[in-house]
Design an enzyme around this catalytic site. Structure first.
Site, PDB file in Angstrom:
ATOM      1  N   GLY A  41       0.852  -1.199   0.000  1.00  0.00           N
ATOM      2  CA  GLY A  41       0.000   0.000   0.000  1.00  0.00           C
ATOM      3  C   GLY A  41       0.881   1.240   0.000  1.00  0.00           C
ATOM      4  O   GLY A  41       0.677   2.181   0.778  1.00  0.00           O
ATOM      5  N   ALA A  42       1.877   1.245  -0.917  1.00  0.00           N
ATOM      6  CA  ALA A  42       2.982   2.213  -0.846  1.00  0.00           C
ATOM      7  C   ALA A  42       2.791   3.486  -1.666  1.00  0.00           C
ATOM      8  O   ALA A  42       3.687   4.327  -1.688  1.00  0.00           O
ATOM      9  CB  ALA A  42       4.271   1.529  -1.330  1.00  0.00           C
ATOM     10  N   THR A  44       0.141   5.942  -1.814  1.00  0.00           N
ATOM     11  CA  THR A  44      -0.542   7.157  -1.332  1.00  0.00           C
ATOM     12  C   THR A  44      -0.599   7.118   0.205  1.00  0.00           C
ATOM     13  O   THR A  44      -0.256   6.114   0.822  1.00  0.00           O
ATOM     14  CB  THR A  44      -2.001   7.265  -1.868  1.00  0.00           C
ATOM     15  OG1 THR A  44      -2.695   6.068  -1.516  1.00  0.00           O
ATOM     16  CG2 THR A  44      -2.063   7.443  -3.371  1.00  0.00           C
ATOM     17  N   GLY A  45      -1.056   8.213   0.787  1.00  0.00           N
ATOM     18  CA  GLY A  45      -1.359   8.261   2.227  1.00  0.00           C
ATOM     19  C   GLY A  45      -0.214   7.827   3.129  1.00  0.00           C
ATOM     20  O   GLY A  45       0.956   8.163   2.912  1.00  0.00           O
ATOM     21  N   PHE A  46      -0.574   7.050   4.164  1.00  0.00           N
ATOM     22  CA  PHE A  46       0.407   6.632   5.174  1.00  0.00           C
ATOM     23  C   PHE A  46       1.462   5.675   4.603  1.00  0.00           C
ATOM     24  O   PHE A  46       2.596   5.651   5.074  1.00  0.00           O
ATOM     25  CB  PHE A  46      -0.298   5.964   6.353  1.00  0.00           C
ATOM     26  CG  PHE A  46      -0.973   6.943   7.271  1.00  0.00           C
ATOM     27  CD1 PHE A  46      -0.209   7.833   8.019  1.00  0.00           C
ATOM     28  CD2 PHE A  46      -2.350   6.994   7.403  1.00  0.00           C
ATOM     29  CE1 PHE A  46      -0.808   8.747   8.878  1.00  0.00           C
ATOM     30  CE2 PHE A  46      -2.963   7.903   8.255  1.00  0.00           C
ATOM     31  CZ  PHE A  46      -2.195   8.782   8.989  1.00  0.00           C
ATOM     32  N   ASP A 104      -2.848  -6.685  -7.321  1.00  0.00           N
ATOM     33  CA  ASP A 104      -3.726  -6.916  -6.176  1.00  0.00           C
ATOM     34  C   ASP A 104      -2.974  -7.620  -5.042  1.00  0.00           C
ATOM     35  O   ASP A 104      -2.695  -8.817  -5.120  1.00  0.00           O
ATOM     36  CB  ASP A 104      -4.917  -7.759  -6.642  1.00  0.00           C
ATOM     37  CG  ASP A 104      -5.902  -8.001  -5.519  1.00  0.00           C
ATOM     38  OD1 ASP A 104      -5.717  -7.423  -4.414  1.00  0.00           O
ATOM     39  OD2 ASP A 104      -6.856  -8.776  -5.726  1.00  0.00           O
ATOM     40  N   ALA A 133      -5.723   0.264   2.081  1.00  0.00           N
ATOM     41  CA  ALA A 133      -7.096   0.717   2.323  1.00  0.00           C
ATOM     42  C   ALA A 133      -7.846   0.415   1.041  1.00  0.00           C
ATOM     43  O   ALA A 133      -7.515   0.944  -0.009  1.00  0.00           O
ATOM     44  CB  ALA A 133      -7.140   2.208   2.637  1.00  0.00           C
ATOM     45  N   TYR A 228     -17.350   4.918  13.123  1.00  0.00           N
ATOM     46  CA  TYR A 228     -15.992   4.410  12.931  1.00  0.00           C
ATOM     47  C   TYR A 228     -15.680   3.265  13.900  1.00  0.00           C
ATOM     48  O   TYR A 228     -15.837   2.106  13.558  1.00  0.00           O
ATOM     49  CB  TYR A 228     -14.918   5.524  12.994  1.00  0.00           C
ATOM     50  CG  TYR A 228     -13.649   5.023  12.349  1.00  0.00           C
ATOM     51  CD1 TYR A 228     -13.349   5.295  11.021  1.00  0.00           C
ATOM     52  CD2 TYR A 228     -12.792   4.154  13.034  1.00  0.00           C
ATOM     53  CE1 TYR A 228     -12.236   4.733  10.394  1.00  0.00           C
ATOM     54  CE2 TYR A 228     -11.685   3.585  12.423  1.00  0.00           C
ATOM     55  CZ  TYR A 228     -11.409   3.889  11.116  1.00  0.00           C
ATOM     56  OH  TYR A 228     -10.317   3.318  10.504  1.00  0.00           O
TER      57      TYR A 228
HETATM   58  P1  NAI Z   1      -4.884   5.447   0.961  1.00  0.00           P
HETATM   59  O1  NAI Z   1      -6.155   5.244   0.236  1.00  0.00           O
HETATM   60  O2  NAI Z   1      -4.182   6.745   0.841  1.00  0.00           O
HETATM   61  O3  NAI Z   1      -3.813   4.300   0.532  1.00  0.00           O
HETATM   62  C1  NAI Z   1      -4.179   2.983   0.272  1.00  0.00           C
HETATM   63  C2  NAI Z   1      -3.041   2.222  -0.405  1.00  0.00           C
HETATM   64  O4  NAI Z   1      -3.466   0.863  -0.603  1.00  0.00           O
HETATM   65  C3  NAI Z   1      -2.653   2.743  -1.803  1.00  0.00           C
HETATM   66  O5  NAI Z   1      -1.244   2.602  -1.964  1.00  0.00           O
HETATM   67  C4  NAI Z   1      -3.362   1.762  -2.748  1.00  0.00           C
HETATM   68  O6  NAI Z   1      -2.751   1.605  -4.023  1.00  0.00           O
HETATM   69  C5  NAI Z   1      -3.229   0.492  -1.948  1.00  0.00           C
HETATM   70  N1  NAI Z   1      -4.190  -0.548  -2.305  1.00  0.00           N
HETATM   71  C6  NAI Z   1      -5.545  -0.529  -2.188  1.00  0.00           C
HETATM   72  N2  NAI Z   1      -6.064  -1.710  -2.601  1.00  0.00           N
HETATM   73  C7  NAI Z   1      -5.015  -2.489  -2.969  1.00  0.00           C
HETATM   74  C8  NAI Z   1      -4.896  -3.816  -3.472  1.00  0.00           C
HETATM   75  N3  NAI Z   1      -5.947  -4.596  -3.663  1.00  0.00           N
HETATM   76  N4  NAI Z   1      -3.653  -4.268  -3.781  1.00  0.00           N
HETATM   77  C9  NAI Z   1      -2.546  -3.479  -3.601  1.00  0.00           C
HETATM   78  N5  NAI Z   1      -2.606  -2.242  -3.095  1.00  0.00           N
HETATM   79  C10 NAI Z   1      -3.821  -1.743  -2.797  1.00  0.00           C
HETATM   80  O7  NAI Z   1      -5.198   5.080   2.475  1.00  0.00           O
HETATM   81  P2  NAI Z   1      -4.649   5.586   3.895  1.00  0.00           P
HETATM   82  O8  NAI Z   1      -5.608   6.560   4.446  1.00  0.00           O
HETATM   83  O9  NAI Z   1      -3.202   5.917   3.836  1.00  0.00           O
HETATM   84  O10 NAI Z   1      -4.845   4.247   4.738  1.00  0.00           O
HETATM   85  C11 NAI Z   1      -3.819   3.300   4.980  1.00  0.00           C
HETATM   86  C12 NAI Z   1      -4.091   2.635   6.325  1.00  0.00           C
HETATM   87  O11 NAI Z   1      -4.033   3.640   7.348  1.00  0.00           O
HETATM   88  C13 NAI Z   1      -5.479   1.996   6.429  1.00  0.00           C
HETATM   89  O12 NAI Z   1      -5.380   0.813   7.191  1.00  0.00           O
HETATM   90  C14 NAI Z   1      -6.276   3.034   7.194  1.00  0.00           C
HETATM   91  O13 NAI Z   1      -7.370   2.488   7.893  1.00  0.00           O
HETATM   92  C15 NAI Z   1      -5.200   3.547   8.149  1.00  0.00           C
HETATM   93  N6  NAI Z   1      -5.495   4.836   8.776  1.00  0.00           N
HETATM   94  C16 NAI Z   1      -5.948   5.912   8.044  1.00  0.00           C
HETATM   95  C17 NAI Z   1      -6.260   7.107   8.681  1.00  0.00           C
HETATM   96  C18 NAI Z   1      -6.762   8.302   7.907  1.00  0.00           C
HETATM   97  O14 NAI Z   1      -7.277   9.231   8.532  1.00  0.00           O
HETATM   98  N7  NAI Z   1      -6.603   8.348   6.611  1.00  0.00           N
HETATM   99  C19 NAI Z   1      -6.096   7.270  10.143  1.00  0.00           C
HETATM  100  C20 NAI Z   1      -5.509   6.112  10.787  1.00  0.00           C
HETATM  101  C21 NAI Z   1      -5.257   4.940  10.133  1.00  0.00           C
END
Ligand code: NAI
Length: 390
Positions: A41-42, A44-46, A104, A133, A228
């Site tokens: 999940g590298a 975007t985001g975290f 995936d 995510a 949530y």
């Molecule tokens: P995001 O949507 O920015 O990033 C998701 C990542 O997962 C992306 O790199 C995407 O390409 C990848 N991805 C999605 N489906 C995939 C698949 N089937 N195969 C391969 N890669 C896949 O999400 P975000 O917000 O960074 O979330 C990451 C984690 O952090 C989640 O577990 C979320 O619950 C957690 N989190 C998020 C918070 C927030 O406020 N955004 C707060 C605290 C935790």
């Protein structure tokens, strides 16, 4: 825009986001951290912030796994594609190993491909970040396509929300889930896939002695609890957190460990889709910016690596064994102010009592738009490849 989705992305804007994050990490100095890192999940985001922190904070070789759309005839790529292209470019320029797999992560094929790549190039991994995510998961054993839902458990839930595009604050009622919704959401966002990754990596002997693995969770205030933490997504996070103990047990054989880090609420593609949360974030940002302790993904993850995971002292955890990097969000002074503002929030008042402008800015910038220093009138090549894609 369609609903919560921005349909295009800007390559130069995405690159600027990546460069800003790299500069931030470099400005904070080196981290005595991991040298070989896998981020699932590298793009975007975290997850992206984790990859950048590992690479530019501790000069780690990184493998990134993500699921992004490449550019196609008449369409730009998704932002995660351009982010990854930019990451790759800057990692290579800095002499850092970086390779990526676009596919995936829930599938056996992508796990195997990743393991083959580790064996061929890196041998073993010191840190595995699990930051997926996703709204759906096709189960690799049963073939069932699970869809996650964002619903309360038990009773219907009514609260305020904001459409951050229009600024309209309205009341929303979300009907409760059924049992199947819980099973599906846990299947997508719970810990099973994380455990499958670690099982496969242990069996293939690609985890180094003392390896760590980390997944990200969220708790938040009582204001958002029904949708949530006590809703379907919360059940999945309970499962993810319970899985960290199972994985930690399995990793004892290599003196490794597994943790969940509870992170702060931030504007990402994932969080924008959850009702009520954008209003909470708008108020939270206003309060935290005023208090001077606001952080984005990169500030959170840089602090997580430097002060918690790779500091000189033992990793501190809460009574449930979780790392709490949401500590500043959950401060009593911050939460008190947010809950006092909540009843006052209306379409008219939100622009001044909340940080609606900041929310919109961050949402657009996720797609590379609205950034200073980018000339949006200039034509750009949307057909950017990700070099290092395997
Ligand atoms: P995001 O949507 O920015 O990033 C998701 C990542 O997962 C992306 O790199 C995407 O390409 C990848 N991805 C999605 N489906 C995939 C698949 N089937 N195969 C391969 N890669 C896949 O999400 P975000 O917000 O960074 O979330 C990451 C984690 O952090 C989640 O577990 C979320 O619950 C957690 N989190 C998020 C918070 C927030 O406020 N955004 C707060 C605290 C935790």
């Amino acid at each position: 825009m369609r609903g919560f989705i921005c349909l295009t992305a800007h390559p130069d804007g995405c690159e600027k986001n990546v460069v800003d994050q790299i500069e931030y990490v470099k400005s904070k100095g080196p981290i005595a951290g991991p040298k070989k890192v896998l981020v699932i999940g590298a793009s975007t985001g975290f997850g992206l912030a984790s990859r950048i922190t590992a690479a530019f904070g501790s000069e780690a070789a990184t493998i990134g796994v993500f699921f992004e759309k490449p550019p196609a005839e008449g369409k730009t790529a998704t932002p995660g594609w351009y982010n990854s292209a930019a990451f790759q470019k800057h990692a290579e320029a800095a002499g850092l190993y970086a390779k990526s797999i676009n596919g995936d992560a829930f599938s056996n094929e992508v796990k195997q491909k990743t393991i083959d790549l580790i064996k061929a190039d890196l041998g073993q991994i010191d840190l595995v970040i699990y930051s997926l995510a996703s709204p759906v998961r096709q189960h690799p054993v049963t073939g069932v396509l699970h869809r996650s839902v964002l619903k309360p458990v038990g009773n219907a839930y009514t609260n305020k929300t904001v459409d951050f595009h229009t600024g309209i604050v309205s009341s929303i009622t979300i009907e409760p889930c059924n049992e199947e919704d819980i099973v599906n959401t846990v299947a997508v966002m719970g810990g099973e896939d994380w455990e499958m990754w670690i099982d496969a990596m242990l069996a293939a002997d690609v985890l180094a002695p003392n390896a760590l693995t980390l997944a990200y969770s969220y708790i938040g205030p009582s204001l958002t609890e029904a949708v949530y933490r006590k809703g379907t997504i919360g059940r999945a996070k309970d499962h993810l957190e319970a899985t960290s103990f199972k994985i930690a047990d399995k990793l004892k054989s290599i003196h490794g460990n597994a943790f969940v880090s509870v992170n702060k609420a931030l504007v990402t593609q994932a969080s924008s889709a959850i009702p009520v949360i954008p209003l909470y974030i708008s108020l939270l940002y206003k309060v935290m910016k005023k208090e001077g302790n606001h952080e984005g993904c990169i500030e959170q993850i840089q602090r997580l690596f430097k002060d918690r995971l790779y500091s000189n002292h033992e990793i501190s955890v809460d009574e449930k064994g979780r790392i709490r990097i949401d500590d500043w969000e959950m401060k009593e002074t911050v939460q008190k102010q947010v809950s006092e503002l909540w009843p006052q929030a209306t379409t008219e008042s939100l622009p001044s009592i909340g940080d609606l402008k900041g929310y919109k800015y961050e949402f657009l910038s996720l797609f590379g738009f609205g950034l200073d220093g980018i000339d949006y009138s200039v034509d750009v090549d949307e057909n950017l490849p990700i070099t290092g894609l395997v």
